[in-house]
Design an enzyme around this catalytic site. Structure first.
Site, short mmCIF file in Angstrom:
data_model
loop_
_atom_site.label_atom_id
_atom_site.label_comp_id
_atom_site.label_asym_id
_atom_site.label_seq_id
_atom_site.Cartn_x
_atom_site.Cartn_y
_atom_site.Cartn_z
N PHE A 1 0.85 -1.20 0.00
CA PHE A 1 0.00 0.00 0.00
C PHE A 1 0.88 1.24 0.00
O PHE A 1 0.52 2.27 0.54
CB PHE A 1 -0.89 0.03 1.26
CG PHE A 1 -1.89 -1.08 1.33
CD1 PHE A 1 -2.32 -1.75 0.19
CD2 PHE A 1 -2.43 -1.45 2.56
CE1 PHE A 1 -3.25 -2.78 0.27
CE2 PHE A 1 -3.37 -2.47 2.65
CZ PHE A 1 -3.78 -3.14 1.50
N CYS B 1 3.58 2.06 -2.77
CA CYS B 1 4.24 2.58 -3.95
C CYS B 1 3.63 3.92 -4.35
O CYS B 1 2.43 4.01 -4.60
CB CYS B 1 4.12 1.58 -5.10
SG CYS B 1 5.00 2.13 -6.55
N ASN C 1 7.65 2.56 2.92
CA ASN C 1 7.89 2.53 1.49
C ASN C 1 8.53 3.89 1.15
O ASN C 1 8.95 4.61 2.04
CB ASN C 1 6.59 2.28 0.73
CG ASN C 1 6.86 1.58 -0.60
OD1 ASN C 1 7.70 2.05 -1.38
ND2 ASN C 1 6.18 0.49 -0.86
N THR C 2 8.58 4.23 -0.10
CA THR C 2 9.37 5.41 -0.49
C THR C 2 8.60 6.72 -0.36
O THR C 2 7.39 6.75 -0.31
CB THR C 2 9.86 5.25 -1.94
OG1 THR C 2 8.71 4.97 -2.75
CG2 THR C 2 10.85 4.11 -2.07
N CYS D 1 22.58 23.52 23.08
CA CYS D 1 21.69 23.16 21.97
C CYS D 1 22.23 22.03 21.10
O CYS D 1 21.49 21.42 20.35
CB CYS D 1 21.40 24.38 21.11
SG CYS D 1 22.82 24.90 20.13
N CYS E 1 27.66 29.05 16.09
CA CYS E 1 27.06 29.58 17.32
C CYS E 1 26.96 31.11 17.26
O CYS E 1 25.97 31.70 17.65
CB CYS E 1 27.88 29.12 18.52
SG CYS E 1 27.05 29.44 20.09
C1 LIG Z 1 13.91 0.54 -7.40
C2 LIG Z 1 12.96 0.30 -6.29
C3 LIG Z 1 11.83 -0.44 -6.50
C4 LIG Z 1 10.95 -0.71 -5.48
N1 LIG Z 1 9.88 -1.49 -5.71
C5 LIG Z 1 9.05 -1.81 -4.68
C6 LIG Z 1 8.00 -2.74 -4.87
O1 LIG Z 1 7.80 -3.28 -5.94
N2 LIG Z 1 7.24 -3.02 -3.82
C7 LIG Z 1 7.42 -2.48 -2.59
O2 LIG Z 1 6.68 -2.81 -1.66
N3 LIG Z 1 8.42 -1.60 -2.38
C8 LIG Z 1 9.24 -1.27 -3.40
N4 LIG Z 1 10.29 -0.42 -3.16
C9 LIG Z 1 10.48 0.15 -1.83
C10 LIG Z 1 11.46 -0.67 -0.99
O3 LIG Z 1 10.96 -1.96 -0.79
C11 LIG Z 1 11.72 -0.04 0.37
O4 LIG Z 1 10.52 0.08 1.08
C12 LIG Z 1 12.35 1.35 0.26
O5 LIG Z 1 13.29 1.36 -0.78
C13 LIG Z 1 13.01 1.79 1.56
O6 LIG Z 1 14.11 0.99 1.95
P1 LIG Z 1 15.65 1.36 1.63
O7 LIG Z 1 15.92 2.70 2.18
O8 LIG Z 1 16.44 0.27 2.26
O9 LIG Z 1 15.79 1.35 0.14
C14 LIG Z 1 11.18 -0.17 -4.20
C15 LIG Z 1 12.32 0.60 -3.98
C16 LIG Z 1 13.21 0.83 -5.01
C17 LIG Z 1 14.46 1.62 -4.76
#
Ligand SMILES: Cc1cc2nc3c(=O)[nH]c(=O)nc-3n(C[C@H](O)[C@H](O)[C@H](O)COP(=O)(O)O)c2cc1C
Ligand SMILES: Cc1cc2nc3c(=O)[nH]c(=O)nc-3n(C[C@H](O)[C@H](O)[C@H](O)COP(=O)(O)OP(=O)(O)OC[C@H]3O[C@@H](n4cnc5c(N)ncnc54)[C@H](O)[C@@H]3O)c2cc1C
Ligand code: SF4
Ligand code: SF4
Ligand code: SF4
Lengths: 452, 446
Positions: B136, B138, B203-204, B384, B356
């Protein structure tokens, strides 16, 4: 005017001598290690690993340093090279791993040697032992020579569960680590501490002062043990091929260095005012530099060929020059002169390369000298290992071995300087390790497999 | 030697280091290489319905580089797997059969209808995989089609799909969350209500990495036009850590198993996620940048650290940091620190001073008795941490807590007392100060 010969101790204040013999490469501190480690690119199939004779997983250990796990890094190193601590200090990295480092493209390799030192120091400072003897196999192996080759073999055998007896002619274990390596490369008794760590695995018994050929024989060992490993190093120094007329103060450089390494008070060690070293290898450089550090006023290293042909690396030559050693190329000694039975000067013939061959030019010069050190290479003397009933085949004047270290005799392996190879600590360590693995395979094949 | 094995919602693995659903897990070839290298498990690259999606053939990835061209942030516009479903399912089955001890989780993304989910779950079950992860998250491409983060951003959808999945499969269901939301607890709570066994995150993050000033388009671009991508890698780790902590300490989702993801490169990164409640971690970018071998450092580093700390199994420390994550209002306003510069370590760059001086509290000298020297002026220092952050020498500047001494800036005696904002006289809404009862004040009354 000084009297002749001018050889005396304490030419420099003791504090200066002590400072001079301090660490050649000071240890990296934490911050320096972090910065240095972050330059590593974690290369695929890393060229540095390929260039390391013991194949240490360099990118892995550097990554471990960068993540704050220096002791884990040390384990990565020692798993491949149990003398990783010494190798970090004495390896000519500039012609091994660091030369191969891809960052040489920028003119500055990753500082692999110093990072290796950082990791192994971190482990040794904890006093932790990482290894213990493997489950006992019942096999017994004799190792002759407690240098890096012999002890590396003994250690690997012990971890594989074999029981090892080490026969060492000298009173102390360590071989050239203890008696040959320049003092400023291994400070603070590191060589002995490392030997203790290696022996600490358990299952290894040192028989010091026991010489093969005098106290034990090869045939005897082969009969008594399941396998024998010979790591006896080199015994003699090449002669200059000139008449020495029995003059005093002409000596092998290795004997001078051994005396230096074993003295507890460097300020009490006599050295000449004018010293000449003949040779172009690591031993020549080490003798010259250490003579200078003891306070010799003029140290001249004379080599029969040019700088490029010198077996000592560019870096070693630089160390000599920055320490004030004068290097004279293209000359060879052809006679010595004495006064009252002691050395007074050395006569040199200039040489040149003509049509690819080294020739005398006929031109000569004379250098006054209080002391002359010979360092034109060491040789293997087969007398100790020669045995009426067990004749070892030689090759190029050294013990002939195959890729696994097997000699011409069925139960006998050999490695390190007494076999072909590069006369480097790291190569001796690898030879010992490979021979141990080969011995283990041979023993396994011979022993009945335990029922599972 | 510490025991690194994990049991995550019934899925067993020899270690907590799993590869996240992404290109490293798109084929049997890659996954088997990963298993040989030592990874504890994988989440297979997200499967969808046939016909397979089509990826751009232009650049899919972009990055921001740190010094020495280290990849700090990574982004992509890749879709879910572009290989036929049948091929993926067959490979999943083959690999799982060969690697029984490793975790094999299958990531899924199909249209938001019960029939679609039911159908694909049945097919995944046949592979004997250990569990499913619902993608959920991408944030590009798929979301335009009503999937991925388009679902993850609406808690009602999250709950609905999670419920369908729990109904139609016996496999554990992990819901993978998108960070592109205002409050990460909402979708996590929805997943829990829907019956999901665990959540994984993050996820990203929606991102445009650079702008190409010649093409006047986002970089990288596909023939002059670009679109936003999803960012990951070391730069997103702090965002992911916070979201992990939020879920771990939320009253509703407390104790729900979490698989931590986002910027994990080393054993330490992993241990941090785990201390905040993650039972396993997932890695994508670090593997894509350095190769599968990095897992060796992760395993040895975690194991050595656990030995040092006396943790014999992973569960001994998972979640240990959660009780120490609290709201700002419960922080102790009576606690005070002062910066302290180690003059032997200082290389005299002056960064602490100018930071500072220009932007904070004028509490670091640049000259003492006519020589260049950087010293903390305790009368001005508010503790700080800015100077310690900008100093190029690690541990050169440390923050030293005041203990039974007068704070030279405020003149107040720092004696270990506790007083948070809810008790502070400057707070018009303050309750009566509750003196010294630290425990009671740390957490809100339940
Ligand atoms: C090229 C690429 C493709 C990805 N494809 C998917 C995907 O198909 N399904 C998914 O759940 N997450 C996908 N991700 C997200 C990764 O699974 C992961 O959640 C995200 O990259 C964060 O982890 P990291 O910082 O170790 O890369 C993808 C990430 C990258 C970089
Ligand atoms: C002055 C000098 C400086 C050097 N500097 C460097 C350097 O900086 N870096 C580097 O990589 N290499 C250096 N080397 C080379 C390196 O020291 C050797 O390659 C290495 O020590 C070889 O190890 P080994 O175990 O084969 O032999 P050795 O170290 O020579 O050990 C052999 C051992 O066997 C014992 N032994 C000999 N005969 C018998 C016998 N009959 N019975 C029982 N025991 C016996 C000896 O006493 C000795 O302890 C240097 C060598 C010298 C001489
Ligand atoms: S070659 Fe250099 S950069 Fe590459 S792994 Fe080895 S030390 Fe690191
Ligand atoms: S990483 Fe491989 S597939 Fe991608 S652009 Fe480079 S060569 Fe092509
Ligand atoms: S930033 Fe650090 S190194 Fe630079 S002057 Fe300040 S304390 Fe010294």
């Amino acid at each position: 005017m000084s009297t002749h010969p001018d050889i005396s101790a304490g030419r420099l204040p003791a504090a200066d001598i002590e400072a001079g013999f301090g660490d050649l490469h000071p240890a990296l501190d934490r911050n320096e290690a972090r910065v240095a480690s972050e330059r590593c690119l974690f290369c695929y199939d890393a060229p540095c690993i390929q260039a390391c004779p013991t194949s240490i997983d360099i990118p892995l250990f550097i990554r471990q340093i960068s993540t704050g796990n220096a002791e884990g890094a040390a384990k990565t190193i020692l798993d491949a090279n149990i003398f990783g601590g010494m190798c970090a200090r004495v390896c000519p990295t500039e012609t091994l791993c660091e030369e191969a480092c891809v960052r040489m493209a920028e003119g500055k390799p990753v500082e692999i040697g110093r990072l290796q030192r950082y990791a192994t120091d971190a482990l040794f400072s904890t006093g932790r032992q990482l290894y213990r003897q493997g489950a006992a196999t019942g096999a017994r192996v004799a190792v002759v020579g407690a240098g890096p080759a012999g002890l590396s073999c003994a250690h690997k055998l012990a971890t594989l569960g074999h029981t090892v007896d080490v026969y060492e002619a000298r009173a102390k274990a360590g071989g050239l680590n203890e008696h040959g390596i320049a003092a400023y490369k291994t400070t603070d008794g590191f060589a002995q501490a490392e030997v203790d760590f290696v022996m600490g695995v358990g299952g290894i018994t040192l028989h010091a002062g026991k010489r093969l050929g005098r106290d034990v024989t090869l045939a005897g060992l082969a009969a008594e043990y399941d396998a024998v490993f010979l790591g006896v190093g080199l015994q003699a120094v090449n002669a200059l091929g000139i008449e020495e007329n029995g003059l005093a103060n002409i000596e092998d450089a290795v004997a001078f260095i051994e005396r230096l390494r074993q003295t507890s008070d460097l300020a009490s060690l006599p050295v000449g005012r004018k010293v000449i070293v003949v040779g172009g290898g690591m031993t020549a450089v080490d003798a010259a530099v250490q003579a200078k550090k003891l306070g010799a006023e003029e140290v001249t290293l004379v080599y029969r060929r040019g700088a490029d042909a010198m077996p000592a690396s560019k870096y070693e030559q630089e160390v000599a020059l920055t320490n004030g050693v004068v290097i004279r190329h293209f000359a060879r000694p052809y006679a010595v002169k004495g006064e009252g039975g002691v050395l007074a000067s050395v006569l040199f013939m200039r040489t040149a390369i003509e049509a690819g061959k080294l020739v005398d030019t006929g031109e000569t010069f004379e250098l006054p000298a209080d002391q002359l050190f010979k360092a034109i290479g060491q040789v293997f003397l087969p007398t100790d290992v020669a045995d009426e009933s067990a004749v070892l085949e030689l090759e190029g004047g050294k013990i002939k071995v195959d890729a696994e270290g097997r000699t011409s005799l069925p139960k006998v392996w050999a490695g390190g300087d007494c076999t072909r190879g590069k006369d480097l600590t790291v190569v001796a360590v690898e030879d010992g390790k490979q021979a141990a693995l080969s011995i283990d395979r041979a023993l396994a094949a011979r022993m009945p497999v335990a029922a599972e | 030697m510490a025991d690194l094995s994990v049991d995550f919602v019934g899925i067993k693995a020899p270690n907590p280091f799993w590869l996240a659903s992404a290109p490293p897990t798109d084929k049997a070839y890659n996954v088997e290489r990963a298993f040989r290298a030592g990874w504890g498990g994988v989440v297979w690259k997200t499967l969808g319905e046939d016909p397979p999606v089509v990826n751009v053939s232009g650049p899919r990835y972009g990055a921001i580089h740190g010094p020495d061209r280290r990849v700090i942030g990574f982004n992509n516009i890749e879709l879910i797997t572009d290989r036929p479903l049948e091929v993926n399912l067959r490979e999943i089955k083959e690999v799982k059969r060969k690697w029984r001890d490793r975790a094999m989780v299958v990531s899924l993304m199909v249209p938001c209808t019960e029939e679609s989910w039911k159908a694909i779950l049945a097919r995944v079950e046949e592979t004997e995989a250990d569990g499913v992860e619902l993608n959920f998250g991408c944030p590009h491409g798929m979301s335009e089609r009503g999937m991925g983060s388009a679902v993850g951003q609406v808690p009602e959808y999250v709950e609905m799909v999670a419920r369908w999945c729990k109904q139609h499969t016996r496999m554990p269901v992990i819901v993978k969350l998108t960070p592109n939301v205002g409050d990460i607890r909402k979708p996590a709570e929805a997943a829990k209500r829907g019956g999901a066994d665990a959540v994984s995150l993050i996820n990203t993050v929606n991102s445009i990495m650079h702008v190409d000033l010649d093409a006047m388009s986002p970089w990288p671009h596909t023939g002059g036009k670009g679109t936003h991508g999803g960012m990951c890698g070391p730069a997103v780790k702090p965002i992911a850590l916070n979201m992990t902590a939020e879920i771990a300490r939320s009253e509703v989702t407390r104790g729900m198993p979490i698989s931590g993801i986002g910027g994990i490169e080393t054993w330490k990164d992993a241990a941090e996620f785990m201390a905040l409640g993650a039972g396993t971690v997932q890695v994508c970018t670090a593997a894509m940048v350095y190769g599968f071998k990095i897992v060796e450092e992760m395993k040895s580093g975690l194991s050595d650290w656990m030995d040092q700390k006396g943790y014999s199994r992973v569960s001994d420390f998972v979640g240990r940091a959660v009780p120490n994550v609290t709201d700002w209002q419960y922080l102790n306003l009576d606690y005070a620190v002062k910066a302290s510069i180690d003059q032997d370590a200082c290389i005299k760059c002056g960064r602490c001073h100018i930071a500072c001086e220009d932007t904070s509290h004028q509490a670091i000298t640049n000259m003492v008795d006519g020589v260049r020297k950087f010293e903390v002026i305790e009368e001005e220092c508010v503790g700080c941490n800015l100077c310690a952050v900008v100093c190029p020498v690690e541990n050169c500047i440390t923050m030293v807590p005041l203990e039974n001494e007068v704070d030279k800036r405020t003149g107040r005696m720092v004696d270990g007392s506790y007083r948070n904002w809810t008790q502070h006289p400057n707070n018009p809404m303050a309750k009566e100060p509750v003196a010294y009862d630290t425990d009671a004040a740390l957490e809100p009354a339940e």
